[in-house]
Scaffold this active site. Structure first.
Site, PDB file in Angstrom:
ATOM      1  N   TYR A  36       0.951  -1.292  -0.003  1.00  0.00           N
ATOM      2  CA  TYR A  36       0.086   0.011  -0.058  1.00  0.00           C
ATOM      3  C   TYR A  36       0.891   1.189   0.004  1.00  0.00           C
ATOM      4  CZ  TYR A  36      -4.184  -2.711   0.814  1.00  0.00           C
ATOM      5  OH  TYR A  36      -5.354  -3.576   0.779  1.00  0.00           O
TER       6      TYR A  36
ATOM      7  N   LYS B 201       3.703 -13.885   5.975  1.00  0.00           N
ATOM      8  CA  LYS B 201       4.158 -15.059   4.888  1.00  0.00           C
ATOM      9  C   LYS B 201       5.623 -15.370   4.877  1.00  0.00           C
ATOM     10  CE  LYS B 201       2.153 -18.115   1.995  1.00  0.00           C
ATOM     11  NZ  LYS B 201       1.533 -19.076   2.280  1.00  0.00           N
TER      12      LYS B 201
ATOM     13  N   ASP C 153      -2.118 -17.533   5.737  1.00  0.00           N
ATOM     14  CA  ASP C 153      -3.419 -18.485   5.116  1.00  0.00           C
ATOM     15  C   ASP C 153      -3.859 -19.426   6.300  1.00  0.00           C
ATOM     16  OD1 ASP C 153      -0.482 -19.272   4.981  1.00  0.00           O
ATOM     17  OD2 ASP C 153      -0.783 -20.527   2.958  1.00  0.00           O
TER      18      ASP C 153
ATOM     19  N   ASP D 245      -5.608  -5.416   5.910  1.00  0.00           N
ATOM     20  CA  ASP D 245      -6.643  -5.203   5.368  1.00  0.00           C
ATOM     21  C   ASP D 245      -7.599  -6.271   5.177  1.00  0.00           C
ATOM     22  OD1 ASP D 245      -8.521  -3.447   4.108  1.00  0.00           O
ATOM     23  OD2 ASP D 245      -7.277  -3.387   2.292  1.00  0.00           O
TER      24      ASP D 245
END
Ligand code: NAD
Length: 362
Positions: free
Chosen positions: A124, A191, A225, A249
């Site tokens: 972002y 991640k 995940d 987000d």
């Protein structure tokens, strides 16, 4: 002494829900002088600017703002007016509590977790290279030279910066928030197994910061995940989550879904000197001016603002009144009724009236 707060009514449904929140906050008896400012589509129409300098100056002076949702006009140079405002004021921590209130439809009960999202970097940051532009080809050549990996020449590229500075700042914020709010555990979401130099760095720094709180807080980490599945299956296992911008987000909408949807999800954007409170949802333009939408998320954002102003007794009364009206299920908007066409649904204003009546009775 009265607090001075910048109020940005916003676009679409913003003015209606902001008015509802303002009336409920005032009903608690806390004295607030509202410094009303415009931004977003409304400001563009009136002044030709999406974020007039006066809004930034007002928030910098008052240090606290309550903001309705703003519409980002398509093709006006900003990816998002909201992201631009958070950047301009260095509001680096996005705090989104997700709490179930009886009366709000949700498959879960007794959820009470807080998601803290890094607001200033990651994908972002707004650093993008458009497909087909000469600088994009130049970048592709440079990357291929250094990595010996091929990128298709017809690619667009977005850059994901994650720094030691911003990670340390957000994880420390999450740990301090947990301690000051009587929370027990912080879970870092990442991640790192795939993106070793960005998420891997986030995880490494987060663990270092987490270690400083050993004995005072439990600190753990989970891959994003897996976290998505865990949140759906066992949301009660979590307390405070800290995440980089993009995962934050996405998972904050997931958390809003766990507790009944966007209509009841409040939020805050906090920096070292300034704080801006706003609902998670957007300006829902198709409902604008219809006195129809749910003001709860905006009113609960006002409740978070009262806590930030150290008006905890008033915040407790406001939250308890909202809880009562939701639990009774009588004076609530269409989205909180068993069916969306329920004729007993009330409007935005009338739901605020019921909350004000409940505040006054406490
Ligand atoms: P949205 O959240 O405005 O609306 C999506 C749907 O959610 C609505 O159609 C409505 O069905 C429901 N909804 C939202 N708020 C509700 C409420 N209070 N009560 C009942 N139902 C509600 O999202 P969108 O349509 O993707 O975005 C519209 C505009 O809002 C865009 O310009 C977007 O950029 C902007 N936006 C602003 C913010 C912000 O100001 N923080 C956040 C998200 C989107």
């Amino acid at each position: 002494m009265a607090h001075t707060v910048t109020l940005i009514p916003g676009d679409g449904i913003g003015p209606e829900i902001s008015e509802a929140a303002k009336r409920c906050i005032e009903a608690t008896g806390v004295r607030i002088e509202w410094d009303v400012q415009i931004a977003g589509q409304t400001a563009l129409d009136k002044t030709g600017e999406l974020i007039p300098e006066a809004v930034i100056r007002s928030i910098q002076k008052n240090k606290v703002a309550l903001k309705g949702p703003m519409t980002t006009p398509v093709g006006k140079g900003f990816r998002s007016v909201n992201v631009a405002l958070r950047h301009a004021l260095d509001l680096y921590a996005c705090v989104r509590p997700a709490k179930t209130y009886p009366g709000v439809k949700s498959p879960y009960r007794d959820i009470d977790l807080v998601l803290i999202r890094e607001n200033s970097e990651d994908l972002y940051a707004g650093i993008e290279f458009e497909q087909g532009k000469p600088e994009t080809s130049e970048l592709i050549c440079l990357i291929e030279k250094h990595t010996k990996k091929n990128i298709r020449p017809d690619s667009g590229i977005s850059i994901k910066p994650i720094s030691v500075f911003a990670t340390r700042r957000i994880v420390r914020y999450a740990c301090e928030y947990a301690l000051s709010h009587g929370r027990k555990k912080v879970t870092c979401v990442h991640k790192a197994n795939i993106m070793k130099f960005t998420d891997g760095l986030f995880l490494k720094v987060a663990r270092e910061v987490g270690a400083e709180y050993a004995g005072r807080l439990e600190f753990e980490d989970t891959i994003v995940d897996n976290m998505s599945m865990q949140l759906v299956q066992k949301p009660h296992n979590y307390d405070v989550l800290v995440l980089p911008n993009l995962y934050g987000d996405i998972l904050s909408d997931l958390c809003a879904g766990l507790v009944g949807g966007l209509g009841v999800a409040p939020g805050a954007n906090i920096g070292d000197t300034n704080a801006l409170f706003e609902a998670v949802h957007g300006s829902a333009p198709k409902y604008a001016g219809r006195n129809k939408v749910n003001p709860t998320a905006m009113i609960l954002s006002g409740m978070l603002m009262l806590r930030h102003l150290n008006e905890n007794a008033a915040a407790d009364r406001l939250e308890s009144a909202v809880k009562q009206v939701l639990a009774e299920g009588r004076s609530v908007t269409y989205d909180l009724k068993p069916t969306r066409d329920d004729p007993s649904a009330v409007g935005t204003r009338e739901m605020a009236d019921a909350i004000i009546k409940a505040i006054k009775a406490k």
